[in-house]
Each structure stands twice: as structure tokens, then as C-alpha cells.
Design a protein around this motif. Structure first.
Motif, mmCIF file in Angstrom:
data_model
loop_
_atom_site.group_PDB
_atom_site.id
_atom_site.type_symbol
_atom_site.label_atom_id
_atom_site.label_comp_id
_atom_site.label_asym_id
_atom_site.label_seq_id
_atom_site.Cartn_x
_atom_site.Cartn_y
_atom_site.Cartn_z
ATOM 1 N N PRO A 158 -29.320 14.103 -22.036
ATOM 2 C CA PRO A 158 -28.495 14.098 -20.807
ATOM 3 C C PRO A 158 -27.925 15.384 -20.390
ATOM 4 N N ALA B 63 -34.245 4.191 -17.444
ATOM 5 C CA ALA B 63 -33.364 5.404 -17.860
ATOM 6 C C ALA B 63 -34.127 6.228 -18.788
ATOM 7 N N ALA C 182 -27.527 2.384 -16.511
ATOM 8 C CA ALA C 182 -28.529 2.675 -17.933
ATOM 9 C C ALA C 182 -28.446 1.539 -18.604
ATOM 10 N N VAL D 48 -31.997 8.008 -23.672
ATOM 11 C CA VAL D 48 -32.191 9.045 -23.197
ATOM 12 C C VAL D 48 -31.700 10.336 -24.211
ATOM 13 N N ASN E 176 -24.397 12.806 -15.457
ATOM 14 C CA ASN E 176 -23.305 11.826 -15.627
ATOM 15 C C ASN E 176 -22.747 11.459 -14.515
ATOM 16 N N GLY F 158 -35.588 9.834 -18.193
ATOM 17 C CA GLY F 158 -34.968 11.077 -19.268
ATOM 18 C C GLY F 158 -35.916 11.590 -19.995
ATOM 19 N N PHE G 227 -26.333 6.232 -22.234
ATOM 20 C CA PHE G 227 -27.706 7.131 -22.146
ATOM 21 C C PHE G 227 -28.176 7.280 -23.423
#
Length: 280
Positions: free
Chosen positions: A178, A123, A116, A175, A136, A127, A170
Motif C-alpha cells: 500500500p 483488495a 478491505a 495487499v 489509505n 493491490g 490492507f
């Protein structure tokens, strides 16, 4: 996670040097809150902790009912592979993501925090796509047990922070949501590791179908291995890493229509976990 599995084709056997796939914020920001499928339907479903409060492990969904299958893709990059990326090695695979979008295939991407950091725009794009979910795969892609296919090992007192550091990466990449799912590098874990990670609230996600795409150049062989292994509720492990899984995108183009012709419906891991947790 690029894995070496002893019972699959030689194309899936990896050397340690080629095993691939930000400072941590406060744990409350990085750690996913423990959830259950029945407690709060606005949160992603997770499994109930095991005996003694151990991190639950999910391998596949229900074998009856809908013919569903989850394609999962490990976006691998270890903590020390920055120089290789700077030298031109590609740990991403935008063509694969584009193909999944074109074919309208939902998928779960298990991403390392280091990946990421290297590819934040990708990413963020993955996302933000409702057809995908990001889970993860650790920050460093170092092993959580000893003797795990030559991977360097995370110290026991840093395992939880390694998971949390990935979530921090992230969030820094943009993102927003997550998932509270974790895939062990190399697929290696033991009881003590499940106990150590229990405070993170994640559900560990394994698989029941190995694609054999790691370093494979024969996409037909990869597709055949998947098609022969899939059952209702299967979780297929594949890779989103151009340099180490160059045949994956071509294999997906063969796998998807064949499974659809057999009546399979593609879902994300969260949907399989939700079905398992509610007994559907």
C-alpha cells in the motif's frame, strides 16, 4: 470518500447516513516509512513535510510538460456499515475495475480499512495489479475535523491509530505494498490534523477535479464535468462504490477515450507526486 461539495451539481450532495466510500498491528508494521523522491528511488515518492513538520498536502501535478491526469477512486465503507453490506448493499464495484483494466487505465484507489475487510479478495487483486495502487482513506471513514458533511468524528487521540489500522487491514487482506498516501474522509482537514498525522509519514492527497459521481445517475453529466475540469497534472476524485456511485463505470468509458483524443496520458498519483517532487 464520498464527498459533498457545495459548488458542484446537486447529484454530488450527500446525506450523512449515506456517506460511505482488524486490530492494529505494531506501528512499525502498519505505518509507511517516510520517504522522499530523491532519497530512495525504490520507495514511493512523497512530498517534503511542510513548515513545522506538517503532513504535506498534494492537490495536482505540474501544469506544464506532459498532459498527464490521475483518475482516483475512493473505495468507501464506514466502520459501522457492516449491517448494510450484510443486507445486500454493494460498496464495491468490480465492473469498474474490470473496465479500467480493459481500457488499460492506471489508477489509484483510496481504500478504507473497513472496505478491505469486507472485500479482501478484491483488495488483494487490485493491490497485485501493476496498473493500480492502493492508498489509505482511513479505517473508519470518520471525519478528522468537525462539521465535515455530517460524518462522525474520529477522536484526536485516535487519528494516527485510525490511519495505521487501515494499513493493517490492507496487509491482512494480502495487499503487499500500500502506498504512503492518505485521503481525508470528506476532504476535511486543518493545521492541527496535519500536525497530528506527521508521524505517519504519509502525503495527504486531495484533488483539483470533482467528478460529481456521488449518487449520480446521469453518466454523461459526470463525464462532462470531468472533461471540462481536467488540466495537465489534474487529480480527479471519483468513487468505487456501486450503491452510492452507480454511474461511474459508464462515465469512465466516456471519459477515457475523450481525454486520450485530447492528448492526455493516464498516470497513478505516485507518478504525479514523483514529477512534482523532482520538478519535472
Amino acid at each position: 470518500m464520498i464527498i459533498r461539495v457545495r459548488h458542484v451539481a446537486a447529484a454530488c450532495v450527500l446525506g450523512a447516513a449515506l456517506t460511505a466510500c482488524g486490530a492494529p498491528a505494531a506501528p512499525t508494521a502498519a505505518r509507511p516509512a517516510p520517504t522522499s523522491a530523491s532519497a530512495d528511488t525504490s520507495r514511493p515518492p512523497t512530498l517534503t513535510p511542510g513548515a513545522g513538520g506538517l503532513t504535506p498536502v498534494f492537490t495536482n501535478g505540474p501544469r506544464t510538460g506532459d498532459k498527464t491526469v490521475a483518475l482516483t477512486f475512493d473505495a468507501d465503507m464506514t466502520a459501522d456499515e457492516g449491517p448494510r453490506a450484510a443486507g445486500g448493499e454493494h460498496f464495491d464495484n468490480p465492473q469498474l475495475i474490470s473496465t479500467l483494466r480493459t481500457l488499460k487505465v492506471p489508477a489509484t484507489v483510496f481504500m478504507t480499512g473497513r472496505w478491505a475487510e469486507e472485500y479482501p479478495a478484491e483488495a488483494r487483486s487490485i493491490g497485485a495489479d501493476p496498473n493500480f495502487e492502493i492508498a489509505n482513506h482511513s479505517y473508519s471513514h470518520y471525519a478528522f475535523t468537525g462539521d465535515c458533511y455530517g460524518l462522525p468524528r474520529v477522536a484526536a487521540d485516535r487519528m494516527t491509530s485510525d490511519v495505521e489500522r487501515a494499513y493493517t487491514a490492507f496487509h491482512k487482506a494480502g495487499v503487499a505494498h500500500p502506498m504512503p498516501y492518505f485521503r481525508f474522509p470528506g476532504g476535511c482537514y486543518d493545521r492541527q490534523v496535519l500536525k497530528t498525522l506527521a508521524t505517519t509519514g504519509v502525503t495527504a492527497v486531495q484533488w483539483d477535479v470533482v467528478s460529481g459521481d456521488a449518487f449520480a445517475t446521469d453518466s454523461d453529466a459526470v463525464a462532462r464535468q470531468v472533461l471540462e475540469g481536467v488540466k495537465p497534472g489534474s487529480v480527479v476524485v471519483m468513487h468505487c462504490t456501486r450503491s452510492a456511485a452507480p454511474a461511474t463505470e459508464r462515465a469512465v468509458r466516456a471519459i477515457v477515450p475523450e481525454l486520450r483524443a485530447k492528448g492526455y496520458r493516464f498516470v497513478k498519483v505516485s507518478q504525479l507526486i514523483g514529477a512534482a517532487a523532482t520538478g519535472r
